[in-house]
Design an enzyme around this catalytic site. Structure first.
Site, PDB file in Angstrom:
ATOM      1  N   LEU A  86      24.098 120.992   9.547  1.00 25.03           N
ATOM      2  CA  LEU A  86      23.167 119.829   9.470  1.00 25.03           C
ATOM      3  C   LEU A  86      23.435 119.200  10.958  1.00 25.03           C
ATOM      4  O   LEU A  86      24.827 119.145  11.178  1.00 25.03           O
ATOM      5  CB  LEU A  86      23.250 118.689   8.476  1.00 25.03           C
ATOM      6  CG  LEU A  86      23.273 119.278   7.122  1.00 25.03           C
ATOM      7  CD1 LEU A  86      23.413 118.193   6.158  1.00 25.03           C
ATOM      8  CD2 LEU A  86      21.666 119.854   6.856  1.00 25.03           C
TER       9      LEU A  86
ATOM     10  N   ASN B  40      36.879 111.934  -1.885  1.00 24.35           N
ATOM     11  CA  ASN B  40      38.135 111.424  -1.674  1.00 24.35           C
ATOM     12  C   ASN B  40      38.504 110.529  -2.756  1.00 24.35           C
ATOM     13  O   ASN B  40      37.931 109.867  -3.722  1.00 24.35           O
ATOM     14  CB  ASN B  40      38.035 110.325  -0.401  1.00 24.35           C
ATOM     15  CG  ASN B  40      37.490 111.106   1.072  1.00 24.35           C
ATOM     16  OD1 ASN B  40      37.976 112.117   1.338  1.00 24.35           O
ATOM     17  ND2 ASN B  40      37.009 110.069   1.647  1.00 24.35           N
TER      18      ASN B  40
ATOM     19  N   ARG C 124      38.044  99.603  13.832  1.00 23.24           N
ATOM     20  CA  ARG C 124      39.592 100.084  13.708  1.00 23.24           C
ATOM     21  C   ARG C 124      39.994 100.035  15.055  1.00 23.24           C
ATOM     22  O   ARG C 124      39.665 100.773  15.998  1.00 23.24           O
ATOM     23  CB  ARG C 124      39.590 101.479  13.283  1.00 23.24           C
ATOM     24  CG  ARG C 124      39.084 101.856  11.897  1.00 23.24           C
ATOM     25  CD  ARG C 124      39.514 103.221  11.500  1.00 23.24           C
ATOM     26  NE  ARG C 124      38.690 103.590  10.035  1.00 23.24           N
ATOM     27  CZ  ARG C 124      38.949 104.739   9.445  1.00 23.24           C
ATOM     28  NH1 ARG C 124      40.090 105.485   9.848  1.00 23.24           N
ATOM     29  NH2 ARG C 124      38.685 104.989   8.276  1.00 23.24           N
TER      30      ARG C 124
ATOM     31  N   LYS D 195      38.090 122.379  -1.368  1.00 23.08           N
ATOM     32  CA  LYS D 195      36.622 122.024  -1.229  1.00 23.08           C
ATOM     33  C   LYS D 195      35.462 122.790  -1.918  1.00 23.08           C
ATOM     34  O   LYS D 195      34.623 122.451  -2.189  1.00 23.08           O
ATOM     35  CB  LYS D 195      36.456 121.804   0.403  1.00 23.08           C
ATOM     36  CG  LYS D 195      37.374 121.188   1.205  1.00 23.08           C
ATOM     37  CD  LYS D 195      37.274 119.832   0.650  1.00 23.08           C
ATOM     38  CE  LYS D 195      38.611 118.839   0.920  1.00 23.08           C
ATOM     39  NZ  LYS D 195      38.789 117.734   0.536  1.00 23.08           N
TER      40      LYS D 195
ATOM     41  N   GLY E 158      38.265 116.619   6.696  1.00 25.87           N
ATOM     42  CA  GLY E 158      38.799 116.011   8.055  1.00 25.87           C
ATOM     43  C   GLY E 158      38.263 116.981   9.331  1.00 25.87           C
ATOM     44  O   GLY E 158      38.737 116.865  10.209  1.00 25.87           O
TER      45      GLY E 158
ATOM     46  N   LYS F 294      37.423 107.714  12.097  1.00 20.78           N
ATOM     47  CA  LYS F 294      36.238 106.615  11.970  1.00 20.78           C
ATOM     48  C   LYS F 294      36.592 105.819  12.953  1.00 20.78           C
ATOM     49  O   LYS F 294      37.790 105.280  13.159  1.00 20.78           O
ATOM     50  CB  LYS F 294      36.243 106.330  10.553  1.00 20.78           C
ATOM     51  CG  LYS F 294      35.543 107.263   9.635  1.00 20.78           C
ATOM     52  CD  LYS F 294      35.694 106.855   8.181  1.00 20.78           C
ATOM     53  CE  LYS F 294      35.389 108.193   7.312  1.00 20.78           C
ATOM     54  NZ  LYS F 294      35.620 107.743   5.807  1.00 20.78           N
TER      55      LYS F 294
ATOM     56  N   VAL G 145      40.626 103.745   3.974  1.00 17.61           N
ATOM     57  CA  VAL G 145      41.011 102.642   4.937  1.00 17.61           C
ATOM     58  C   VAL G 145      39.771 101.648   4.971  1.00 17.61           C
ATOM     59  O   VAL G 145      40.203 100.300   5.328  1.00 17.61           O
ATOM     60  CB  VAL G 145      41.179 103.484   6.341  1.00 17.61           C
ATOM     61  CG1 VAL G 145      41.220 102.415   7.529  1.00 17.61           C
ATOM     62  CG2 VAL G 145      42.219 103.980   6.473  1.00 17.61           C
TER      63      VAL G 145
ATOM     64  N   ARG H  55      41.173 108.784  -3.400  1.00 13.90           N
ATOM     65  CA  ARG H  55      42.237 107.740  -3.129  1.00 13.90           C
ATOM     66  C   ARG H  55      41.603 106.251  -2.428  1.00 13.90           C
ATOM     67  O   ARG H  55      40.299 106.296  -2.405  1.00 13.90           O
ATOM     68  CB  ARG H  55      42.860 108.018  -2.029  1.00 13.90           C
ATOM     69  CG  ARG H  55      42.171 108.587  -0.861  1.00 13.90           C
ATOM     70  CD  ARG H  55      43.191 108.830   0.250  1.00 13.90           C
ATOM     71  NE  ARG H  55      42.193 109.602   1.304  1.00 13.90           N
ATOM     72  CZ  ARG H  55      41.091 109.373   2.177  1.00 13.90           C
ATOM     73  NH1 ARG H  55      40.956 107.853   2.250  1.00 13.90           N
ATOM     74  NH2 ARG H  55      40.732 110.273   2.798  1.00 13.90           N
TER      75      ARG H  55
END
Ligand code: MV4
Length: 448
Positions: A204, A290, A338, A117, A165, A238, A295, A292
């Site tokens: 924040l 990300n 989800r 990161k 995450g 999420k 979802v 990839r």
């Protein structure tokens, strides 16, 4: 070259999603599975299957030697990693390519760069992406932390370089909290990732999480596909996502989208990617990228009409992106719920046999799921069992359509989060779209 045979290194609804894209491209599919997933839908529908190990993820869906061996055994010319599992593992991407198999995803060095990161932020800054004010590199000791925090301004957040995450994050509201926050962030980072490097950002307090979908091909073309609003989450999972974000207008969308697209063009980025921002007081701040498929990709597909997985596969096969930025038109509104096999109040996992399954249907309704009547949800993997994606001409219609779909869907007798979604959709905050990343967790605290 278009692939003849793709090995799908994943399970659940995502494995099925990739399988469908392959079939539409006339590509043969190979399912790999654990001993716990012998009866899974992706195994039933694939052209070939290989059982690669025991139930635990480490024995199966994370078992790199077994996956490579399976790919060689069946003669797959590419591997799709899906989401989660090995999808952001740069070693895996490298190993796949070293065996002359195409990894359907970005270049290994881009995965690796964004996985760190601190490196990701340095790269983002060079590429012209706005960052949260913060330290330029890792914070080596408490003295260093004090100096940085003074410069950044309290409250500050200490994050793990190998994090993401939300793991290993600690807030210091003022100087008196700093030493404890620094020490515990460092030791948590060491324990969780075997890497105790941490960095610091201004904290924040009530941002929204807005992410931009991008795509790049090997000819240097890049396109952005607008944003997704993902602020409705619990413990970094999420729960509901929507596109477009109710918080931004077309001018803002074009501006942040073009920044994202230009940035990945400069990198020579290949494949699908998502640039994650915190959005507060009209400003975007990069947090992570990300590397990839995500979802929540179906809500972007719904409003753009673009099949992201087919596009991803064709790009990996060396084709150019099949559209230009100007061809991308945003149409209506989409929301994804989800559905997890969990108690809707306690969130305790609820694996077991589903004896009754009824899918909602109608215009603008899409279900991505691995569930069928008689399916047994195994206890070994994450509890996402279905995604309900609803598309309509505008946000208000979308919410009404989604409420009806949630009334129609039946997944019994296990517990699912369907009732949580129904509750959320009845709130005035959902109706007016005024939530932020803290809203759902606060609501759950107050109502339970
Ligand atoms: C932040 C933040 C506030 N300020 N960074 C959480 C996971 C990781 N992706 C980044 N995260 C955050 N970074 C600064 N400078 C708040 C969060 C955060 C969060 C971000 C997105 C979605 C949900 C979240 C829930 C809690 C905290």
């Amino acid at each position: 070259m278009v692939f003849k045979k793709i090995l799908i290194a994943n399970r659940g609804d995502v494995a099925l999603r990739v399988l469908r894209a392959c079939k539409e491209l006339n590509i043969q599919t190979v399912a790999i599975h654990s001993t716990a997933d012998s009866e899974a839908m992706h195994v039933r529908l694939a052209d070939e299957t290989v059982c690669i190990g025991g139930p635990s993820s480490s024995e199966s869906y994370l078992n790199i030697p077994a996956i490579i061996t399976a790919a060689q055994l069946v003669g797959a010319d590419a591997i799709h990693p899906g989401v989660g599992f090995l999808s952001e593992n740069s070693d895996f991407a490298e190993i796949v390519e070293a065996h002359n198999i195409v990894f359907i995803g970005p270049k290994a060095d881009h995965i690796k760069c964004m996985g760190d990161k601190i490196q990701a932020k340095i790269t983002a800054k060079e590429l012209g992406i706005p960052l949260v004010p913060g330290s330029k590199s890792d914070i080596v000791d408490f003295k260093n932390a004090l100096i940085e925090a003074k410069e950044i301004g309290y409250p500050v957040l200490i994050k793990a370089a190998s994090g993401g995450g939300g793991r290993g994050m600690k807030v210091a509201m003022s100087e008196k909290d700093l030493e404890a926050a620094f020490t515990s962030a460092k030791s948590e980072a060491k324990a969780a990732f075997g890497d105790d490097r941490v960095y610091m950002e201004r904290y924040l307090q009530k941002p929204r999480h807005i992410e931009v979908q991008i795509i790049g091909d090997k000819f240097g073309n890049t396109v952005h596909l607008g944003e997704r609003e993902c602020s409705i989450q619990r413990r970094h999972q999420k729960v509901i996502e929507e596109a477009p974000s109710p918080a931004i207008d077309q001018t803002t969308r074009d501006k942040i989208g073009n920044i994202a697209s230009l940035a990945v063009a400069k990198m020579g980025y290949l494949g699908l990617g998502t640039i994650e921002f915190l959005y507060e007081d009209g400003q975007f701040f990069f947090i992570e990228m990300n590397t990839r498929l995500q979802v929540e990709h179906p809500i972007t597909e719904a409003i753009t009409g673009i099949d992201l997985v087919k596009e991803q596969i064709m790009i990996a096969a060396g084709q150019p992106i099949s559209f230009k930025q100007d061809d991308v038109k945003f149409n209506g509104h989409a929301i994804e719920c989800r559905i997890n096999a969990e108690d809707p109040k306690t969130f305790i996992p609820s694996p077991g046999k589903i004896t009754q399954f009824h899918s909602p249907c109608g215009l603008g309704i899409r279900i991505e799921s691995c569930v069928y009547s008689g399916y047994v949800v195994p206890p070994y993997y994450d509890s996402l069992i279905a995604k309900l994606i609803v598309h309509a001409s505008d946000r208000e219609q979308c919410i009404l359509r989604l409420k009806q779909a949630l009334k129609e869907i039946v997944i019994e007798p296990i517990s699912t989060t369907i009732d949580l979604h129904k509750d959320i959709l009845e709130t005035s905050v959902m109706k007016d779209g005024s939530y932020d990343i803290r809203w759902l967790e606060n609501k759950l605290l107050n109502n339970n």
